[in-house]
Design a protein around this motif. Structure first.
Motif, PDB file in Angstrom:
ATOM      1  N   GLN A 169      -1.000   0.930 -13.147  1.00 31.65           N
ATOM      2  CA  GLN A 169      -1.738   2.174 -12.810  1.00 31.65           C
ATOM      3  C   GLN A 169      -1.612   3.199 -13.795  1.00 31.65           C
ATOM      4  O   GLN A 169      -2.271   4.264 -13.749  1.00 31.65           O
ATOM      5  N   ASN A 196      16.078  -5.386 -10.376  1.00 31.07           N
ATOM      6  CA  ASN A 196      17.382  -6.170 -10.383  1.00 31.07           C
ATOM      7  C   ASN A 196      16.451  -7.561 -10.529  1.00 31.07           C
ATOM      8  O   ASN A 196      15.299  -7.423 -10.210  1.00 31.07           O
ATOM      9  N   ILE A 228       6.801  10.377 -10.606  1.00 32.64           N
ATOM     10  CA  ILE A 228       5.266  10.095 -10.289  1.00 32.64           C
ATOM     11  C   ILE A 228       5.443   9.389  -8.833  1.00 32.64           C
ATOM     12  O   ILE A 228       6.007   8.037  -8.740  1.00 32.64           O
ATOM     13  N   CYS A 282      10.757   1.312  -9.485  1.00 33.76           N
ATOM     14  CA  CYS A 282      10.114   0.593  -8.154  1.00 33.76           C
ATOM     15  C   CYS A 282      10.993  -0.625  -7.876  1.00 33.76           C
ATOM     16  O   CYS A 282      11.847  -1.067  -8.626  1.00 33.76           O
ATOM     17  N   ALA A 332       2.662  -1.096 -10.649  1.00 37.35           N
ATOM     18  CA  ALA A 332       2.829   0.458 -10.574  1.00 37.35           C
ATOM     19  C   ALA A 332       2.676   0.866 -12.175  1.00 37.35           C
ATOM     20  O   ALA A 332       1.985   2.040 -12.425  1.00 37.35           O
ATOM     21  N   MET A 366      17.092   4.556  -6.365  1.00 42.21           N
ATOM     22  CA  MET A 366      17.450   4.640  -7.568  1.00 42.21           C
ATOM     23  C   MET A 366      16.734   5.807  -8.512  1.00 42.21           C
ATOM     24  O   MET A 366      17.128   6.284  -9.379  1.00 42.21           O
ATOM     25  N   GLY A 417      25.205   2.026  -6.856  1.00 41.91           N
ATOM     26  CA  GLY A 417      24.795   2.060  -5.455  1.00 41.91           C
ATOM     27  C   GLY A 417      24.236   3.311  -4.920  1.00 41.91           C
ATOM     28  O   GLY A 417      24.691   4.269  -4.983  1.00 41.91           O
ATOM     29  N   ARG A 420       1.787  11.249  -0.596  1.00 36.35           N
ATOM     30  CA  ARG A 420       3.005  11.368  -0.693  1.00 36.35           C
ATOM     31  C   ARG A 420       3.344  12.651  -1.551  1.00 36.35           C
ATOM     32  O   ARG A 420       4.597  13.290  -1.449  1.00 36.35           O
ATOM     33  N   LEU A 455       8.973   6.819 -12.224  1.00 34.99           N
ATOM     34  CA  LEU A 455       7.731   6.042 -11.482  1.00 34.99           C
ATOM     35  C   LEU A 455       8.710   5.173 -10.212  1.00 34.99           C
ATOM     36  O   LEU A 455       9.233   4.122 -10.611  1.00 34.99           O
ATOM     37  N   ALA A 510       9.884   7.080  -6.584  1.00 33.52           N
ATOM     38  CA  ALA A 510      10.893   8.046  -6.245  1.00 33.52           C
ATOM     39  C   ALA A 510      11.777   7.607  -4.824  1.00 33.52           C
ATOM     40  O   ALA A 510      11.858   8.087  -3.888  1.00 33.52           O
TER      41      ALA A 510
HETATM   42  P1  NAP Z   1      13.457   1.775  -3.094  1.00 36.81           P
HETATM   43  O1  NAP Z   1      14.388   2.793  -2.478  1.00 36.81           O
HETATM   44  O2  NAP Z   1      12.586   0.773  -2.231  1.00 36.81           O
HETATM   45  O3  NAP Z   1      12.403   2.592  -4.002  1.00 36.81           O
HETATM   46  C1  NAP Z   1      11.268   2.214  -4.744  1.00 36.81           C
HETATM   47  C2  NAP Z   1      10.228   3.201  -4.744  1.00 36.81           C
HETATM   48  O4  NAP Z   1       9.387   2.849  -5.525  1.00 36.81           O
HETATM   49  C3  NAP Z   1       9.617   3.671  -3.513  1.00 36.81           C
HETATM   50  O5  NAP Z   1       9.882   5.001  -3.339  1.00 36.81           O
HETATM   51  C4  NAP Z   1       8.327   3.378  -3.461  1.00 36.81           C
HETATM   52  O6  NAP Z   1       7.471   4.167  -2.984  1.00 36.81           O
HETATM   53  C5  NAP Z   1       8.026   3.547  -4.912  1.00 36.81           C
HETATM   54  N1  NAP Z   1       6.874   2.815  -5.271  1.00 36.81           N
HETATM   55  C6  NAP Z   1       6.175   1.672  -5.335  1.00 36.81           C
HETATM   56  N2  NAP Z   1       5.171   1.300  -5.916  1.00 36.81           N
HETATM   57  C7  NAP Z   1       4.843   2.658  -6.497  1.00 36.81           C
HETATM   58  C8  NAP Z   1       3.694   2.964  -7.048  1.00 36.81           C
HETATM   59  N3  NAP Z   1       2.869   2.221  -7.131  1.00 36.81           N
HETATM   60  N4  NAP Z   1       3.842   4.183  -7.326  1.00 36.81           N
HETATM   61  C9  NAP Z   1       4.630   5.108  -7.294  1.00 36.81           C
HETATM   62  N5  NAP Z   1       5.666   4.685  -6.833  1.00 36.81           N
HETATM   63  C10 NAP Z   1       5.745   3.407  -6.190  1.00 36.81           C
HETATM   64  O7  NAP Z   1      14.363   0.892  -3.849  1.00 36.81           O
HETATM   65  P2  NAP Z   1      15.705   1.021  -4.859  1.00 36.81           P
HETATM   66  O8  NAP Z   1      16.703   0.653  -4.026  1.00 36.81           O
HETATM   67  O9  NAP Z   1      15.573   2.306  -5.629  1.00 36.81           O
HETATM   68  O10 NAP Z   1      15.414  -0.156  -6.050  1.00 36.81           O
HETATM   69  C11 NAP Z   1      14.461  -0.113  -7.281  1.00 36.81           C
HETATM   70  C12 NAP Z   1      15.117  -1.249  -7.867  1.00 36.81           C
HETATM   71  O11 NAP Z   1      16.384  -0.920  -8.379  1.00 36.81           O
HETATM   72  C13 NAP Z   1      15.277  -2.674  -7.175  1.00 36.81           C
HETATM   73  O12 NAP Z   1      14.921  -3.870  -8.209  1.00 36.81           O
HETATM   74  C14 NAP Z   1      16.549  -2.781  -6.984  1.00 36.81           C
HETATM   75  O13 NAP Z   1      17.141  -4.157  -6.613  1.00 36.81           O
HETATM   76  C15 NAP Z   1      17.337  -2.023  -8.109  1.00 36.81           C
HETATM   77  N6  NAP Z   1      18.539  -1.593  -7.878  1.00 36.81           N
HETATM   78  C16 NAP Z   1      18.924  -0.899  -6.732  1.00 36.81           C
HETATM   79  C17 NAP Z   1      20.198  -0.324  -6.590  1.00 36.81           C
HETATM   80  C18 NAP Z   1      20.365   0.558  -5.201  1.00 36.81           C
HETATM   81  O14 NAP Z   1      21.764   0.635  -5.198  1.00 36.81           O
HETATM   82  N7  NAP Z   1      19.520   1.143  -4.627  1.00 36.81           N
HETATM   83  C19 NAP Z   1      21.121  -0.740  -7.211  1.00 36.81           C
HETATM   84  C20 NAP Z   1      21.021  -1.671  -8.329  1.00 36.81           C
HETATM   85  C21 NAP Z   1      19.646  -2.099  -8.564  1.00 36.81           C
HETATM   86  P3  NAP Z   1       7.433   4.548  -1.347  1.00 36.81           P
HETATM   87  O15 NAP Z   1       8.566   4.997  -0.999  1.00 36.81           O
HETATM   88  O16 NAP Z   1       6.047   5.364  -1.151  1.00 36.81           O
HETATM   89  O17 NAP Z   1       7.434   3.155  -0.724  1.00 36.81           O
END
Ligand code: NAP
Length: 321
Positions: A105, A121, A47, A94, A102, A29, A146, A53, A24, A26
């Protein structure tokens, strides 16, 4: 750069029938996990937010995982939250501020024996999800991997790391860890996942907000070490007060080490603000301040930092929650 487009029916099938991983969110992560699970031949479904999308994803014909010079495309099946298919294993990827809504839903789709793995996080969003579906087992995760998106449906695996998973209710070890092993996802079961999450939160509180306020890389905080150490002392006292003494041990030393080791990096919060993106402040510094307030424990420096950061975000038109 190598490119291979593989249909979801490719020959790398699992050795035994496996539960489908519904992913859930995309984003970075979500794509990083989904592509590695698919690469191991495990059943995965994404999802995505809505029909728009889903159409965009279908037009892209899959997710691309970029690792160094390698680029591979995986045509993973995708669906919208309203799809009626039951969900037995849900990976929530997410942002912390989107997780509860999310999951709400798709809550009706969860089977009675479902498991939810929460990759957010900070703290607070996991508890909110668990409260929403009290009959469902929730597993919390903390990751140092990362990843970032370099385009729609494309993820760059930017930093190898480790993922700790655990059950905050002291439940038994998850039965599917071998699937993470097969997928090359470096991981470990943590008997005290809350301690891990608190420790990471404390590190984040000591570093990330100051990098935003001083508009600097992590290494720039070496010029503000007295302020960093004051925050570390307050955070350590708060952790002890919250029954997380283990997470407080050697905090200042580790913060100093992280600042030196990542001196050239911009913190995730700095990057979010620089790109005009919403931060996860409520689940990091905001959570720490609220934990102190609700138990009447004084954290004047953290409160002041929270106030400065809130004003900074407001001035930039960014949400403060
Ligand atoms: P991200 O790239 O912003 O991805 C979040 C995704 O969730 C987006 O694709 C968003 O869709 C989707 N989303 C939000 N609401 C939704 C819903 N109701 N239904 C379906 N999809 C939904 O975030 P991320 O960087 O992967 O981070 C996710 C979590 O992991 C965070 O808490 C972050 O702190 C943690 N984290 C991230 C990393 C990293 O390196 N990225 C490392 C460690 C921990 P849209 O694209 O349509 O907006």
């Amino acid at each position: 750069m190598r490119n291979s487009a593989l249909p979801h029916t490719h020959s790398d099938v699992p050795a035994r029938a496996s539960t489908t991983w519904h992913v859930l969110g995309a984003g970075s992560m979500g794509m990083l996990w989904a592509t590695r699970l698919a690469r191991a031949g495990l059943p995965v479904k994404l999802i995505v937010r809505n029909c728009e999308r889903l159409q965009a994803y279908k037009a892209a014909r899959g997710l691309t995982l970029i690792e160094g010079e390698e680029s591979q495309k995986w045509n993973i099946r995708a669906q919208i939250p309203e799809n009626g298919e039951p969900i037995q294993r849900l990976l929530v990827t997410c942002k912390a501020y989107d997780a509860q809504q999310a999951v709400a839903q798709i809550a009706a789709r969860l089977t009675p024996d479902a498991e939810i793995i929460l990759l957010q996080n900070g703290l607070g969003s996991q508890q909110a999800v668990a409260a929403l579906v009290p009959h469902i087992r929730c597993i919390f995760a903390s990751s140092t991997e990362g990843a970032f998106r370099d385009g729609d449906w494309r993820v760059v695996f930017a930093g190898r790391g480790h993922t700790w998973l655990g059950d905050a209710d002291q439940g038994t070890i998850a039965q599917w860890l071998d699937e993470l092993q097969r997928s090359g996802i470096d991981h470990e079961w943590s008997p005290n996942i809350l301690s891990r999450l608190w420790r990471k939160l404390a590190l984040n509180c000591a570093i990330n907000p100051l990098t935003v306020l001083y508009d600097c890389r992590n290494g720039g905080l070496q010029a503000h070490s007295a302020e960093v150490h004051t925050l570390c002392a307050e955070l350590s006292a708060l952790l002890e007060h919250c029954g997380q003494a283990g997470a407080a041990v050697g905090l200042a030393t580790e913060v100093d080490r992280v600042i030196r080791a990542t001196a050239n990096n911009y913190s995730s919060m700095h990057q979010d603000v620089a790109h005009g993106r919403r931060t996860e402040i409520s689940y990091l510094l905001g959570y720490a301040c609220e934990a102190a307030r609700s138990s009447q424990f004084a954290v004047p420096h953290l409160q002041h930092l929270h106030q400065r950061l809130t004003e900074h975000l407001q001035q930039r038109g960014l949400p403060c929650n």
